[in-house]
Design a protein around this motif. Structure first.
Motif, PDB file in Angstrom:
ATOM      1  N   ASP A 156      -0.698  -8.856  10.690  1.00  0.00           N
ATOM      2  CA  ASP A 156      -0.498  -9.345   9.328  1.00  0.00           C
ATOM      3  C   ASP A 156       0.137 -10.733   9.286  1.00  0.00           C
ATOM      4  O   ASP A 156       0.420 -11.248   8.207  1.00  0.00           O
ATOM      5  CB  ASP A 156       0.373  -8.370   8.541  1.00  0.00           C
ATOM      6  CG  ASP A 156      -0.286  -7.007   8.379  1.00  0.00           C
ATOM      7  OD1 ASP A 156      -1.457  -6.848   8.800  1.00  0.00           O
ATOM      8  OD2 ASP A 156       0.354  -6.092   7.843  1.00  0.00           O
ATOM      9  N   TYR A 196      -5.873  -7.171   7.800  1.00  0.00           N
ATOM     10  CA  TYR A 196      -4.505  -6.693   7.822  1.00  0.00           C
ATOM     11  C   TYR A 196      -4.515  -5.165   7.864  1.00  0.00           C
ATOM     12  O   TYR A 196      -5.544  -4.523   7.634  1.00  0.00           O
ATOM     13  CB  TYR A 196      -3.742  -7.163   6.576  1.00  0.00           C
ATOM     14  CG  TYR A 196      -3.348  -8.629   6.593  1.00  0.00           C
ATOM     15  CD1 TYR A 196      -3.657  -9.457   7.665  1.00  0.00           C
ATOM     16  CD2 TYR A 196      -2.651  -9.189   5.531  1.00  0.00           C
ATOM     17  CE1 TYR A 196      -3.300 -10.786   7.674  1.00  0.00           C
ATOM     18  CE2 TYR A 196      -2.288 -10.518   5.527  1.00  0.00           C
ATOM     19  CZ  TYR A 196      -2.617 -11.313   6.604  1.00  0.00           C
ATOM     20  OH  TYR A 196      -2.252 -12.635   6.609  1.00  0.00           O
ATOM     21  N   TYR A 197      -3.305  -4.597   8.134  1.00  0.00           N
ATOM     22  CA  TYR A 197      -3.199  -3.142   8.268  1.00  0.00           C
ATOM     23  C   TYR A 197      -1.991  -2.642   7.504  1.00  0.00           C
ATOM     24  O   TYR A 197      -0.947  -3.291   7.455  1.00  0.00           O
ATOM     25  CB  TYR A 197      -3.095  -2.749   9.750  1.00  0.00           C
ATOM     26  CG  TYR A 197      -4.311  -3.179  10.540  1.00  0.00           C
ATOM     27  CD1 TYR A 197      -5.415  -2.347  10.659  1.00  0.00           C
ATOM     28  CD2 TYR A 197      -4.368  -4.438  11.130  1.00  0.00           C
ATOM     29  CE1 TYR A 197      -6.539  -2.747  11.365  1.00  0.00           C
ATOM     30  CE2 TYR A 197      -5.482  -4.850  11.837  1.00  0.00           C
ATOM     31  CZ  TYR A 197      -6.565  -4.002  11.958  1.00  0.00           C
ATOM     32  OH  TYR A 197      -7.675  -4.417  12.646  1.00  0.00           O
ATOM     33  N   GLU A 198      -2.154  -1.456   6.892  1.00  0.00           N
ATOM     34  CA  GLU A 198      -1.087  -0.853   6.110  1.00  0.00           C
ATOM     35  C   GLU A 198      -1.077   0.645   6.359  1.00  0.00           C
ATOM     36  O   GLU A 198      -2.135   1.285   6.411  1.00  0.00           O
ATOM     37  CB  GLU A 198      -1.298  -1.133   4.618  1.00  0.00           C
ATOM     38  CG  GLU A 198      -0.225  -0.557   3.723  1.00  0.00           C
ATOM     39  CD  GLU A 198      -0.490  -0.845   2.255  1.00  0.00           C
ATOM     40  OE1 GLU A 198       0.403  -0.579   1.431  1.00  0.00           O
ATOM     41  OE2 GLU A 198      -1.597  -1.318   1.942  1.00  0.00           O
ATOM     42  N   LYS A 199       0.118   1.194   6.512  1.00  0.00           N
ATOM     43  CA  LYS A 199       0.240   2.639   6.708  1.00  0.00           C
ATOM     44  C   LYS A 199       0.393   3.332   5.367  1.00  0.00           C
ATOM     45  O   LYS A 199       1.282   3.002   4.584  1.00  0.00           O
ATOM     46  CB  LYS A 199       1.435   2.950   7.597  1.00  0.00           C
ATOM     47  CG  LYS A 199       1.171   2.719   9.077  1.00  0.00           C
ATOM     48  CD  LYS A 199       2.275   3.296   9.944  1.00  0.00           C
ATOM     49  CE  LYS A 199       1.906   3.154  11.428  1.00  0.00           C
ATOM     50  NZ  LYS A 199       2.960   3.748  12.301  1.00  0.00           N
ATOM     51  N   THR A 203      -3.152   4.587   9.215  1.00  0.00           N
ATOM     52  CA  THR A 203      -3.253   3.123   9.204  1.00  0.00           C
ATOM     53  C   THR A 203      -4.593   2.710   8.615  1.00  0.00           C
ATOM     54  O   THR A 203      -5.647   3.089   9.129  1.00  0.00           O
ATOM     55  CB  THR A 203      -3.114   2.553  10.619  1.00  0.00           C
ATOM     56  OG1 THR A 203      -1.840   2.931  11.155  1.00  0.00           O
ATOM     57  CG2 THR A 203      -3.209   1.040  10.603  1.00  0.00           C
TER      58      THR A 203
END
Length: 268
Positions: free
Chosen positions: A90, A191-194, A199
């Motif tokens: 990110d 981008y990555y989000e939990k 994820t």
């Protein structure tokens, strides 16, 4: 001595720059990716002097600082020790490629190196780190900083980039930049989000284009400083409203498929 001085002045005068810029997509009032490139010309059998500083001015009301890009940060120390893999995904703000060259004897040796642009730590300004990965003929990784600063109208700000001198063989000249092409924005960035322990991959929002465009297009201007003390300028206007294809030559679109792409493939 006078002859040498005249020749030096002539050499400085031969370095001309060309600047190009576009928005992808370039729909007014929408989020977008800024695509930019510059190139230098030199007489046959020569390369431009080594580049040491870039000041790229961009249009007013772009809101790069509010682009939701670079929600994480990386440091030069991490890049120097671990490379891009050590940085949070990110923190990536864009990608690019740089084409460099040196003159060895009667031959010009060139190299095409990928660039990754990261958000950097800075308490006063939006800061960037450019990571260039050289493989042949110069096997070296280069980290150089950039800062987003204010600029007088009709510009909204400028990106000030310090370019380090890169050594090659003992006694050989420093590396010269011939061409650079890069993007800042969500294009090819993941981008990555939990969420709930899972994820998820997503595209960051990107730069917000204003709802109106200046009559001549969005203005860009750049000042380039070289190791011999010379400077050259270039300017361009990104057309508006909108074309869905890139304004830069197709051959400049290739050049990078970096390690972060593997993360997107794994997430998929």
């Amino acid at each position: 001595m006078l002859l040498c001085a005249c020749l030096a002045q002539q050499a400085r005068a031969t370095t001309a720059a060309k600047l190009e810029a576009a928005f992808l997509p370039d729909q007014l009032g929408s989020r977008t990716t800024l695509e930019f490139g510059f190139s230098f010309s030199a007489p046959p059998g020569q390369v431009p002097p080594p580049l040491t500083q870039i000041e790229l001015r961009y249009p007013n009301n772009l809101g790069i600082a509010l682009s939701r890009l670079g929600i994480a940060e990386c440091t030069a120390k991490i890049l120097e020790t671990s490379g891009p893999r050590g940085c949070p995904a990110d923190s990536v703000m864009g990608y690019g490629v740089v084409y460099t060259g040196i003159v060895l004897g009667s031959s010009t040796v060139t190299e095409l190196a990928p660039i990754t642009i990261f958000r950097a730590m800075n308490s006063e300004h939006l800061a960037l780190l450019f990571y260039a990965e050289g493989t042949h003929p110069v096997v070296t990784d280069i980290v150089f900083p950039g800062l987003l600063l204010s600029a007088a109208e009709p510009f909204g700000g400028k990106v000030s980039i310090g370019v380090p001198l890169v050594s090659t063989l003992p006694g050989a000249p420093y590396v010269s930049v011939i061409h650079l092409h890069a993007t800042i924005g969500p294009r090819e960035v993941t981008y990555y989000e939990k969420v709930g322990g899972i994820t998820l991959a997503y595209k960051p929002a990107g730069i917000l284009l204003p709802p109106t465009c200046p009559p001549k297009g969005f203005p860009f201007s750049a000042v380039f400083t070289f190791s011999d003390g010379s400077r050259t300028r270039a300017q361009t206007d990104a057309s508006c409203p909108a074309q869905t294809r890139s304004a830069l030559p197709a051959k400049q679109q290739h050049g990078r498929r970096h390690r972060h792409a593997k993360r997107a493939d794994n997430a998929a």
